[in-house]
Scaffold this active site. Structure first.
Site, PDB file in Angstrom:
ATOM      1  N   LYS A 103       1.062  -1.157  -0.109  1.00  0.00           N
ATOM      2  CA  LYS A 103      -0.041  -0.161  -0.074  1.00  0.00           C
ATOM      3  C   LYS A 103       0.838   1.173  -0.002  1.00  0.00           C
ATOM      4  CE  LYS A 103      -3.864  -2.392   2.219  1.00  0.00           C
ATOM      5  NZ  LYS A 103      -4.446  -3.042   3.313  1.00  0.00           N
ATOM      6  N   GLN A 122      -4.714  -1.575   9.468  1.00  0.00           N
ATOM      7  CA  GLN A 122      -4.267  -3.028   8.853  1.00  0.00           C
ATOM      8  C   GLN A 122      -5.435  -4.038   9.763  1.00  0.00           C
ATOM      9  OE1 GLN A 122      -3.298  -3.491   5.516  1.00  0.00           O
ATOM     10  NE2 GLN A 122      -4.103  -5.705   5.951  1.00  0.00           N
ATOM     11  N   ASP A 130     -11.117   2.792   3.799  1.00  0.00           N
ATOM     12  CA  ASP A 130     -11.547   1.461   3.422  1.00  0.00           C
ATOM     13  C   ASP A 130     -13.068   0.952   3.359  1.00  0.00           C
ATOM     14  OD1 ASP A 130      -9.449  -0.578   3.466  1.00  0.00           O
ATOM     15  OD2 ASP A 130      -9.386  -0.756   5.536  1.00  0.00           O
TER      16      ASP A 130
END
Ligand code: NAP
Length: 286
Positions: free
Chosen positions: A54, A98, A121
């Site tokens: 990422k 994460q 997200d």
């Protein structure tokens, strides 16, 4: 018959090239680049590898990023403190924590702590609700990437039967909603589905997100169907593999995404797109 392989790596590379140019324009217009903050807790190798991917993608498209690495022993309260700081930081546009988190930390509480406007997200309940209500929302990266793969390949779900194997909040449910929005007739299968093969054989578009390597075999696929393999795992030889038995399914499907190199690269690319979207929303809200 041999399926056309949908090259997610190549499609995502072309999206990222366009983003690079877009970020140059955005910086000229707004005086700074979008910035993604990524929090990782602990040292799980898979999570570390995802996070590295990422941060690398952010650098590639020319956006700023911040990596916050925290020990697995961190308390929930301390983690929430880091999120509060990033929420308040005017220079941060997107926040990603994460997952999975260590067991002593409540993931739902952490997701809810991120301000919806920086929730790249798309997991915050506010974004989930907006998605299901058809209102403006952050769309989770993997489902968004799947829709872009279909669109780029010229596959229109309108009027088609779409079967999704898996009903998780991060893949199965949101991709079902996006396919419904694209006018597909949607069926969601799960572990209580009585006869999975009977269901999957109906699919014109089949999205498999079960987390079971090789679950979908060639005889479970209608000839010519579009098969999207979301699963990522390691097979008995330690190699990356998906939920689709590539060998047999490639003989019956019309289109198929490989693992690796299918949905995975698109997920990261959509994270970049969501960060740009958060940036623009924030710039226009000021
Ligand atoms: P998850 O939360 O474990 O959900 C799996 C879903 O599949 C559940 O709804 C489960 O049903 C269903 N399922 C499991 N075995 C099944 C079977 N034999 N028949 C029918 N349904 C079955 O998984 P997830 O987070 O959605 O992830 C799914 C897979 O995608 C994993 O391999 C994950 O690593 C991968 N993934 C990849 C990306 C990417 O970027 N490529 C992103 C996210 C996830 P129940 O609800 O009944 O238990």
């Amino acid at each position: 018959m041999s399926a056309v392989i949908i090259d997610g790596k190549q499609i995502s590379a072309s999206f990222k090239e366009k983003m690079r140019e877009r970020i140059v324009e955005l910086e000229a217009k707004y005086g700074r680049k979008p910035c993604l903050a990524v929090i990782i807790v602990g040292e799980d190798p898979a999570s570390q590898s995802y996070v590295r991917g990422k941060i690398k993608a952010a650098a590639f498209v020319g956006m700023d990023s911040r990596l916050i690495e925290l020990p697995a022993t961190i308390s929930e309260e301390e983690l929430l403190g880091h999120i509060a700081d990033l929420n308040a930081d005017g220079g941060v546009d997107g926040i990603l924590v994460q997952l999975p988190l260590p067991r002593h930390i409540n993931s739902d509480k952490v997701i809810e702590a991120i301000v919806p406007m920086k929730d790249v997200d798309g997991f915050h309940p506010m974004n989930v609700a907006n998605l299901w209500l058809g209102l403006e929302s952050m769309v989770p990266c993997t489902p968004k990437g799947i829709m872009k793969l279909l669109e780029t390949t010229g596959i229109n779900p309108d009027g088609k039967i779409a079967v999704i194997v898996g009903r998780s909040n991060i893949v199965g449910k949101p991709v079902a909603k996006l396919l419904l929005d694209a006018n597909a007739t949607v069926i969601i299968a799960h572990t209580h589905t009585a006869d999975l093969k009977k269901i999957t054989l109906q699919a014109d578009i089949l999205v498999v997100a079960a987390g079971k390597i090789g679950l979908l075999k060639g005889d479970m696929v209608k000839p010519g169907a579009v098969v999207i393999d979301v699963g990522i795992g390691r097979n008995s030889e330690g190699k990356l593999a998906g939920d689709v038995d590539f060998q047999s399914v490639s003989q019956s499907a019309g289109y198929l995404t490989p693992v690796p190199g299918g949905v995975g690269p698109m997920t990261i690319t959509m994270l970049m797109e969501n960060t740009i979207e958060c940036f623009i929303n924030r710039m226009n809200a000021v």
